[in-house]
Design a protein around this motif. Structure first.
Motif, PDB file in Angstrom:
ATOM      1  N   THR A   6       4.316 -86.566  73.177  1.00 25.73           N
ATOM      2  CA  THR A   6       3.980 -87.538  72.136  1.00 25.73           C
ATOM      3  C   THR A   6       2.693 -88.280  72.488  1.00 25.73           C
ATOM      4  N   LEU A   7       2.100 -88.882  71.483  1.00 22.08           N
ATOM      5  CA  LEU A   7       0.938 -89.732  71.728  1.00 22.08           C
ATOM      6  C   LEU A   7       1.320 -90.921  72.598  1.00 22.08           C
ATOM      7  N   GLU A   8       2.535 -91.395  72.431  1.00 29.95           N
ATOM      8  CA  GLU A   8       3.027 -92.536  73.218  1.00 29.95           C
ATOM      9  C   GLU A   8       3.026 -92.214  74.718  1.00 29.95           C
ATOM     10  N   GLU A   9       3.359 -90.970  75.046  1.00 29.92           N
ATOM     11  CA  GLU A   9       3.383 -90.551  76.450  1.00 29.92           C
ATOM     12  C   GLU A   9       1.997 -90.642  77.089  1.00 29.92           C
ATOM     13  N   LYS A  11      -0.202 -92.920  76.906  1.00 26.82           N
ATOM     14  CA  LYS A  11      -0.537 -94.257  77.410  1.00 26.82           C
ATOM     15  C   LYS A  11      -0.216 -94.418  78.888  1.00 26.82           C
ATOM     16  N   SER A  12       0.828 -93.738  79.338  1.00 24.51           N
ATOM     17  CA  SER A  12       1.212 -93.858  80.751  1.00 24.51           C
ATOM     18  C   SER A  12       0.318 -93.019  81.668  1.00 24.51           C
ATOM     19  N   SER A  82       0.121 -82.783  67.431  1.00 22.84           N
ATOM     20  CA  SER A  82      -0.311 -83.851  66.531  1.00 22.84           C
ATOM     21  C   SER A  82      -0.708 -83.191  65.220  1.00 22.84           C
ATOM     22  N   CYS A 114      -6.723 -94.920  76.173  1.00 22.50           N
ATOM     23  CA  CYS A 114      -5.903 -94.490  75.043  1.00 22.50           C
ATOM     24  C   CYS A 114      -5.704 -95.722  74.166  1.00 22.50           C
ATOM     25  N   PRO A 116      -5.276 -97.631  70.306  1.00 24.57           N
ATOM     26  CA  PRO A 116      -4.814 -97.411  68.929  1.00 24.57           C
ATOM     27  C   PRO A 116      -5.969 -97.506  67.937  1.00 24.57           C
ATOM     28  N   VAL A 122      -4.558 -92.561  67.863  1.00 19.11           N
ATOM     29  CA  VAL A 122      -5.105 -93.103  69.107  1.00 19.11           C
ATOM     30  C   VAL A 122      -6.486 -92.502  69.340  1.00 19.11           C
TER      31      VAL A 122
END
Length: 150
Positions: A6-9, A11-12, A82, A114, A116, A122
């Motif tokens: 995911t795009l959320e991943e 960020k880490s 995506s 990364c 938003p 992102v």
């Protein structure tokens, strides 16, 4: 190839080397096709005999050819589902050493940011360290921007 779910991943992963691409060989045919596509037929790239007597002892790839391999490097290194991915540009590019024809190149991809953007996407800032097999010095170092939308 590294898969990121995911795009959320993403960020880490900021600040980390995320992936390394496959090797791509730079052949004389590839250099010639690039010269034809861009109109850059400088002898150092396309005149094999003259280039052998030149400063590098062989024809070398165009710097912009090396840079234009960026999509292929990302494609072989990273799978990130995506609905849309857009090349957003470059912040910095340096061609730090020549790429003799016959060389193999790959990219080490470090995620620098990364951030938003509107519409649920992102903006990714990547440092691409393009290395030439057998060389201690990179062929190109580029900070490239992409936008991805889930």
């Amino acid at each position: 190839m590294r898969t990121i779910a995911t795009l959320e991943e993403l960020k880490s992963l900021v600040g980390q080397e995320v992936a390394v691409s496959d090797w791509i060989e730079v052949t004389q045919e590839r250099v010639n096709r690039f010269a034809d596509a861009t109109g850059d037929h400088q002898w150092i790239h396309v005149d094999v005999d003259r280039a052998k007597a030149g400063p590098f002892g062989a024809p070398i790839a165009h710097g912009f050819l090396t840079l234009s391999l960026m999509p292929a490097f990302f494609e072989s290194a990273l799978h990130l589902p995506s609905r849309l991915s857009i090349n957003y540009g470059l912040n910095k590019v340096r061609f730090t050493s020549p790429v003799p024809v016959g060389s193999r190149l790959r990219a080490r991809l470090t995620l620098q940011a990364c951030d938003p953007v509107p519409d649920g996407g992102v903006q990714l800032t990547w440092l691409a360290w393009i290395e030439r097999e057998g060389s201690d010095k990179p062929a190109c170092v580029a900070e490239t921007l992409a936008r991805r939308y889930a």
